[in-house]
Design a protein around this motif. Structure first.
Motif, PDB file in Angstrom:
ATOM      1  N   ILE A   1     -13.837   2.841  27.512  1.00  0.00           N
ATOM      2  CA  ILE A   1     -12.796   2.642  26.502  1.00  0.00           C
ATOM      3  C   ILE A   1     -12.807   1.181  26.088  1.00  0.00           C
ATOM      4  O   ILE A   1     -12.931   0.297  26.936  1.00  0.00           O
ATOM      5  N   VAL A   2     -12.695   0.938  24.790  1.00  0.00           N
ATOM      6  CA  VAL A   2     -12.660  -0.429  24.282  1.00  0.00           C
ATOM      7  C   VAL A   2     -11.448  -0.625  23.381  1.00  0.00           C
ATOM      8  O   VAL A   2     -10.941   0.317  22.781  1.00  0.00           O
ATOM      9  N   GLU A   3     -11.009  -1.871  23.308  1.00  0.00           N
ATOM     10  CA  GLU A   3      -9.967  -2.270  22.364  1.00  0.00           C
ATOM     11  C   GLU A   3     -10.639  -3.116  21.296  1.00  0.00           C
ATOM     12  O   GLU A   3     -11.385  -4.044  21.612  1.00  0.00           O
ATOM     13  N   ILE A   4     -10.385  -2.769  20.040  1.00  0.00           N
ATOM     14  CA  ILE A   4     -10.916  -3.551  18.926  1.00  0.00           C
ATOM     15  C   ILE A   4      -9.735  -3.977  18.062  1.00  0.00           C
ATOM     16  O   ILE A   4      -8.654  -3.396  18.149  1.00  0.00           O
ATOM     17  N   PRO A   5      -9.902  -5.016  17.252  1.00  0.00           N
ATOM     18  CA  PRO A   5      -8.791  -5.447  16.407  1.00  0.00           C
ATOM     19  C   PRO A   5      -8.340  -4.303  15.500  1.00  0.00           C
ATOM     20  O   PRO A   5      -9.157  -3.597  14.917  1.00  0.00           O
ATOM     21  N   GLY A   6      -7.042  -4.137  15.424  1.00  0.00           N
ATOM     22  CA  GLY A   6      -6.477  -3.089  14.586  1.00  0.00           C
ATOM     23  C   GLY A   6      -5.171  -3.543  13.980  1.00  0.00           C
ATOM     24  O   GLY A   6      -4.700  -4.654  14.224  1.00  0.00           O
ATOM     25  N   GLU A   7      -4.597  -2.672  13.216  1.00  0.00           N
ATOM     26  CA  GLU A   7      -3.369  -2.985  12.516  1.00  0.00           C
ATOM     27  C   GLU A   7      -2.209  -3.143  13.503  1.00  0.00           C
ATOM     28  O   GLU A   7      -1.977  -2.265  14.329  1.00  0.00           O
ATOM     29  N   PRO A   8      -1.485  -4.275  13.430  1.00  0.00           N
ATOM     30  CA  PRO A   8      -0.339  -4.464  14.334  1.00  0.00           C
ATOM     31  C   PRO A   8       0.746  -3.435  14.015  1.00  0.00           C
ATOM     32  O   PRO A   8       0.826  -2.972  12.886  1.00  0.00           O
ATOM     33  N   PRO A   9       1.585  -3.059  14.933  1.00  0.00           N
ATOM     34  CA  PRO A   9       1.722  -3.609  16.271  1.00  0.00           C
ATOM     35  C   PRO A   9       0.913  -2.851  17.327  1.00  0.00           C
ATOM     36  O   PRO A   9       0.942  -3.206  18.501  1.00  0.00           O
ATOM     37  N   PHE A  10       0.186  -1.816  16.928  1.00  0.00           N
ATOM     38  CA  PHE A  10      -0.451  -0.954  17.925  1.00  0.00           C
ATOM     39  C   PHE A  10      -1.877  -1.358  18.282  1.00  0.00           C
ATOM     40  O   PHE A  10      -2.343  -1.101  19.361  1.00  0.00           O
ATOM     41  N   GLY A  11      -2.623  -1.938  17.373  1.00  0.00           N
ATOM     42  CA  GLY A  11      -4.015  -2.247  17.637  1.00  0.00           C
ATOM     43  C   GLY A  11      -4.878  -1.010  17.502  1.00  0.00           C
ATOM     44  O   GLY A  11      -4.492  -0.031  16.867  1.00  0.00           O
ATOM     45  N   CYS A  12      -6.044  -1.035  18.117  1.00  0.00           N
ATOM     46  CA  CYS A  12      -6.971   0.084  17.999  1.00  0.00           C
ATOM     47  C   CYS A  12      -7.780   0.222  19.282  1.00  0.00           C
ATOM     48  O   CYS A  12      -8.303  -0.760  19.801  1.00  0.00           O
ATOM     49  N   PHE A  13      -7.873   1.443  19.776  1.00  0.00           N
ATOM     50  CA  PHE A  13      -8.669   1.749  20.960  1.00  0.00           C
ATOM     51  C   PHE A  13      -9.690   2.803  20.588  1.00  0.00           C
ATOM     52  O   PHE A  13      -9.435   3.657  19.743  1.00  0.00           O
ATOM     53  N   GLY A  14     -10.843   2.732  21.225  1.00  0.00           N
ATOM     54  CA  GLY A  14     -11.899   3.688  20.934  1.00  0.00           C
ATOM     55  C   GLY A  14     -12.683   4.047  22.176  1.00  0.00           C
ATOM     56  O   GLY A  14     -12.554   3.419  23.226  1.00  0.00           O
ATOM     57  N   ILE A  15     -13.509   5.071  22.016  1.00  0.00           N
ATOM     58  CA  ILE A  15     -14.358   5.572  23.092  1.00  0.00           C
ATOM     59  C   ILE A  15     -15.799   5.194  22.763  1.00  0.00           C
ATOM     60  O   ILE A  15     -16.285   5.471  21.665  1.00  0.00           O
ATOM     61  N   CYS A  16     -16.487   4.572  23.720  1.00  0.00           N
ATOM     62  CA  CYS A  16     -17.884   4.170  23.515  1.00  0.00           C
ATOM     63  C   CYS A  16     -18.778   5.402  23.454  1.00  0.00           C
ATOM     64  O   CYS A  16     -18.698   6.282  24.311  1.00  0.00           O
ATOM     65  N   ILE A  17     -19.617   5.438  22.437  1.00  0.00           N
ATOM     66  CA  ILE A  17     -20.540   6.556  22.264  1.00  0.00           C
ATOM     67  C   ILE A  17     -21.915   6.141  22.777  1.00  0.00           C
ATOM     68  O   ILE A  17     -22.317   6.530  23.857  1.00  0.00           O
ATOM     69  N   ASN A  18     -22.647   5.379  22.039  1.00  0.00           N
ATOM     70  CA  ASN A  18     -23.934   4.818  22.462  1.00  0.00           C
ATOM     71  C   ASN A  18     -24.373   3.795  21.436  1.00  0.00           C
ATOM     72  O   ASN A  18     -23.796   3.705  20.356  1.00  0.00           O
TER      73      ASN A  18
END
Length: 137
Positions: free
Chosen positions: A92-109
């Motif tokens: 799982i990674v956190e990348i910059p996203g729209e405040p106030p929640f941000g953005c999280f994603g799942i690494c694929i490859n």
């Protein structure tokens, strides 16, 4: 967990969320991360008050769990924070996203991540430019 199991759990997450429009409470970063953690064999303790169905409910959920999505992941995956460069499929990674929640994603490859971003119609596999944090699942 071996790589084949990580790949299968990640594929399950991709099949469930890819292309889905962002709907806070049913299809959002937090719901995807919780679902993915369960597919990876983790049981995140959501705590009292359950989950959320709106942006306001999500703000309350985050306040109860440390104030941010990163604090939730640190609670659910203690000692599993890694350097973003060390990520592999299923992390799982956190990348910059729209405040106030941000953005999280799942690494694929190949450095790609399944996530929702502001300019996309639905969850998509993207190549992020900046990673803020990462967790080994």
């Amino acid at each position: 967990m071996d790589l084949a199991k990580r790949r299968n759990a990640t594929l399950q997450t991709v099949n469930r969320f890819a292309g889905q429009p962002l709907v806070i409470g049913t299809h959002d970063c937090g719901k995807m991360v919780i679902s993915h953690l369960r597919a990876m064999g983790h049981r995140p303790r959501i705590g009292e008050g359950g989950t959320w169905k709106s942006a306001t409910g999500l703000m309350r959920f985050l306040r109860r769990h440390g104030g941010s999505g990163a604090a939730c992941l640190d609670e659910w995956l203690p000692g599993r924070r890694i350097t973003p460069a060390m990520r592999i499929i299923g992390d799982i990674v956190e990348i910059p996203g729209e405040p106030p929640f941000g953005c999280f994603g799942i690494c694929i490859n190949n450095g790609r991540v399944l996530c929702w971003l502001e300019d996309l119609d639905g969850a998509a596999i993207v190549q992020p430019v900046q990673l803020l944090a990462a967790w080994r699942t």
